[in-house]
Design an enzyme around this catalytic site. Structure first.
Site, short mmCIF file in Angstrom:
data_model
loop_
_atom_site.label_atom_id
_atom_site.label_comp_id
_atom_site.label_asym_id
_atom_site.label_seq_id
_atom_site.Cartn_x
_atom_site.Cartn_y
_atom_site.Cartn_z
N LEU A 108 0.86 -1.12 -0.10
CA LEU A 108 0.10 -0.05 -0.03
C LEU A 108 1.05 1.05 0.08
O LEU A 108 1.98 1.32 0.54
CB LEU A 108 -1.11 -0.10 1.26
CG LEU A 108 -1.98 -1.08 1.48
CD1 LEU A 108 -2.54 -1.03 2.90
CD2 LEU A 108 -3.06 -1.00 0.17
N ASP A 109 0.57 2.22 -0.60
CA ASP A 109 1.43 3.39 -0.60
C ASP A 109 1.43 4.02 0.89
O ASP A 109 0.64 3.67 1.68
CB ASP A 109 0.53 4.42 -1.34
CG ASP A 109 0.30 4.19 -2.86
OD1 ASP A 109 0.93 3.45 -3.32
OD2 ASP A 109 -0.84 4.71 -3.23
N ALA A 110 2.70 4.89 1.14
CA ALA A 110 2.58 5.28 2.38
C ALA A 110 1.33 6.14 2.73
O ALA A 110 1.27 5.88 3.92
CB ALA A 110 3.99 6.17 2.31
#
Ligand code: URA
Length: 245
Positions: A108-110
């Site tokens: 998952l993106d930051a």
């Protein structure tokens, strides 16, 4: 009236069978309050459903198979989905037990929140992330503006991105600005890029389902071990490519 037969297996028996110790040692652990079932201290003689209950000793969940760990984490925003970060930012592996060493399944993106599986089960991780499998992932996205029916249709049918057109997605709008998207690809920043491409950049993004797995009670930053039944349902989803398996 006939008394109802107790169901499930006694906790001590499960512990002994999973190799935690002899029956006597396991009795002692339960009496000492070291054993929990679904997060609550287990009383001696407590019966459990070994398929659906999570049993832990000293806070460490029993493995579904010896040496294996499967966790479900609700990743908070600001935490990155790699094992280490050269810039020293907190990572998802900092949020789960250090031993045995586990790694995230996909990313998952930051700045994306939500469910992430961490495991040392390389086989399952490989199958879940393989492009040919396409286990469904469901997201809630708060976007800028209110997508029109035409924008929703584009999201559903496929959006032209720089790495190719996206596969059909399930998309529902809760007006004015909340999109529920179900996709089965795992391209980099895919949901953000899809929404941006139809003119509605994402303001906030959270994943709330991976294949058959969901857990609305898991708070951001919290994790729990998957139950044996959940691991099996994931294995089935990975084998069939069907999220609702
Ligand atoms: N899509 C995104 O844009 N970001 C994620 O983290 C996952 C899916």
């Amino acid at each position: 009236m006939t008394p109802t037969e107790p169901t499930g297996e006694r906790i001590q028996k499960i512990l002994a069978r999973r190799g935690v110790g002899s029956r006597r040692v396991c009795d002692g652990m339960v009496s000492a309050g070291r054993v929990t079932v679904n997060g609550e201290v287990a009383a001696a003689g407590r019966r459990i459903d070994p398929e659906h209950d999570v049993v832990a000793v000293d806070g460490v969940a029993l493995a579904v198979r010896p040496g294996m760990a499967h966790y479900l984490l609700n990743k908070p925003a600001g935490v990155i989905s790699t094992a280490s970060d050269p810039r020293g930012r907190p990572t998802v592996v900092d949020l789960v037990p250090a031993q045995p060493r586990v790694f995230p399944v996909g990313r998952l993106d930051a700045d994306t929140e939500g469910l992430l599986i961490l495991t040392n089960d390389g086989d399952l991780a490989f199958r879940l992330t393989h492009p040919s499998v396409g286990v469904e992932k469901a997201y809630l996205a708060k976007v800028v503006g209110t997508p029109s029916p035409a924008a929703l249709r584009r999201l559903r049918l496929g959006v032209e991105l720089e790495d190719g057109i996206t596969s059909p997605a399930k998309v529902a709008l809760t007006p004015p600005d909340l999109l529920r998207l179900v996709i089965h690809e795992g391209r980099n920043r895919q949901v953000r890029r899809m929404c941006e491409a139809v003119g509605h950049p994402v303001v906030r993004l959270a994943r709330f389902r991976i294949g058959p797995l969901t857990d609305p009670s898991l708070r951001p930053g919290a994790w729990r071990a998957l139950t044996p039944a959940e691991v099996r349902s994931l294995e089935q989803a990975a084998a069939s490519g069907d999220a609702d398996a």
